[in-house]
Design an enzyme around this catalytic site. Sequence first.
Site, PDB file in Angstrom:
ATOM      1  N   TYR A 217      41.069  -4.564  23.915  1.00 53.06           N
ATOM      2  CA  TYR A 217      41.711  -4.758  24.857  1.00 53.06           C
ATOM      3  C   TYR A 217      41.487  -3.953  25.944  1.00 53.06           C
ATOM      4  O   TYR A 217      42.633  -3.719  27.430  1.00 53.06           O
ATOM      5  CB  TYR A 217      43.527  -5.185  24.500  1.00 53.06           C
ATOM      6  N   ASN A 222      41.895  -2.693  34.216  1.00 47.69           N
ATOM      7  CA  ASN A 222      42.540  -1.476  35.068  1.00 47.69           C
ATOM      8  C   ASN A 222      42.847  -0.277  34.524  1.00 47.69           C
ATOM      9  O   ASN A 222      42.266   0.363  35.504  1.00 47.69           O
ATOM     10  CB  ASN A 222      43.896  -2.293  34.701  1.00 47.69           C
ATOM     11  N   GLU A 238      36.655  -6.570  25.510  1.00 50.37           N
ATOM     12  CA  GLU A 238      37.213  -7.469  26.096  1.00 50.37           C
ATOM     13  C   GLU A 238      36.728  -8.828  25.404  1.00 50.37           C
ATOM     14  O   GLU A 238      35.476  -8.830  25.113  1.00 50.37           O
ATOM     15  CB  GLU A 238      37.866  -7.322  27.256  1.00 50.37           C
ATOM     16  N   ASP A 298      45.894  -1.080  24.678  1.00 49.84           N
ATOM     17  CA  ASP A 298      47.191  -1.424  24.833  1.00 49.84           C
ATOM     18  C   ASP A 298      47.394  -3.222  24.833  1.00 49.84           C
ATOM     19  O   ASP A 298      46.695  -4.660  24.672  1.00 49.84           O
ATOM     20  CB  ASP A 298      46.810  -1.407  26.839  1.00 49.84           C
ATOM     21  N   CYS A 323      53.548  -3.774  25.054  1.00 50.01           N
ATOM     22  CA  CYS A 323      54.809  -4.693  25.761  1.00 50.01           C
ATOM     23  C   CYS A 323      55.428  -5.070  24.926  1.00 50.01           C
ATOM     24  O   CYS A 323      56.040  -6.173  24.818  1.00 50.01           O
ATOM     25  CB  CYS A 323      53.906  -5.629  26.263  1.00 50.01           C
ATOM     26  N   GLU A 357      57.929  -1.842  28.580  1.00 51.28           N
ATOM     27  CA  GLU A 357      56.518  -1.342  28.659  1.00 51.28           C
ATOM     28  C   GLU A 357      56.401   0.156  27.696  1.00 51.28           C
ATOM     29  O   GLU A 357      57.126   0.257  29.165  1.00 51.28           O
ATOM     30  CB  GLU A 357      55.651  -1.461  29.758  1.00 51.28           C
TER      31      GLU A 357
END
Length: 365
Positions: A217, A222, A238, A298, A323, A357
């Site tokens: 993911y 990032n 991804e 993530d 999250c 988070e």
Amino acid sequence: MNLAAMDPLTYDVQLEAKRVKLKQLFTDFDTPELESFSSETAHYRMRAEFRMWHEGEDLYYYMFDKELNSKVRCDQFLPASELINKMMPVLVELLKPNTILRHRLFQIDFLSTLSGEILVSLLYHKQLDAEWEEQAKILKQTLSSQFNVNLIGRARKQKLIFDKDFVVESLNVAGKQLQYHQIENSFTQPNGKVSVKMLEWAIDVTKNSTGDLLELYCGNGNFSIALAQNFERVLATELAKPSVESAQYNIKMNHVDNLQIIRMSAEDFTDAMAKKRSYRRLEGIDLDSYNCNTIFVDPPRAGLDENTVKLVQGYERIVYISCNPNTLLDNLKELSKTHNITRFVLFDQFPYTDHMESGVFLEKK
């Protein structure tokens, strides 16, 4: 959204309540002291979306307040970046007298950066014709006298771009300048300064790593790009095509030469690693040549599925950013059987909301 909760004077109290709640949620696990990273108390969100209300000659932004169960006019918006707040009144005053640009306009989205770029998307319940396009060009030119701005018009099956549909964010991460291509309508971390703290925390927990890193993911790269300095090689997956394209752009922009992105879902990659299936997208990539001792995940709010949890358990070290603390909790019931939690963290990406988070660093028992 609860607009009444957005009071900087109560920020510290609200953050402490989150810390207490998160620690209580994980009391069944042997966790170290909770680290926490606070947010700015205002102007922390780098993106914002507003519905538009037409009332005679007036035109204004509004949001829906769940507590009041009604729409609330938003001439300014405390969580949004200073750049967005500066743009809001200028844009709406230019739109009000323009019957072509305001007609059937129902939403405006803003995407800004800490480095001073802003992207404005105008969303319509009508098809955009040549007359609209001409007015949009004039609007963009007028705004450009005050802002480093690009403009997008959206309608059903239409997307008109003046002149770019992305921004480039520049972040100082652990003393290193990193640039990120962020495309309109795709996921980016909303809180720019807390995003930097997340990257720096991930760099810190993996600083003495050996071998390679696998990330599932990865979005626009990032974390992969920031963490590449700590590993010999990085392999990242991804599924979303725009995010993969941004990731490839970011790899080149940041001169990262040890990162490989694969466009496939975490679930399919799990099957490929287990040799259950072969995939054309993996042709030319020798998965067995990677010595991945560390895995970074993530995941979406749903967390990791059962098979991916089993895959993750095969790695010496796990960095898990979440999250949704509830799905992290569920995943830890299995992961804690094979790994110890050695770091535990809260990032306040979303001040004045219940959203948390969180993250853990796990090492094999």
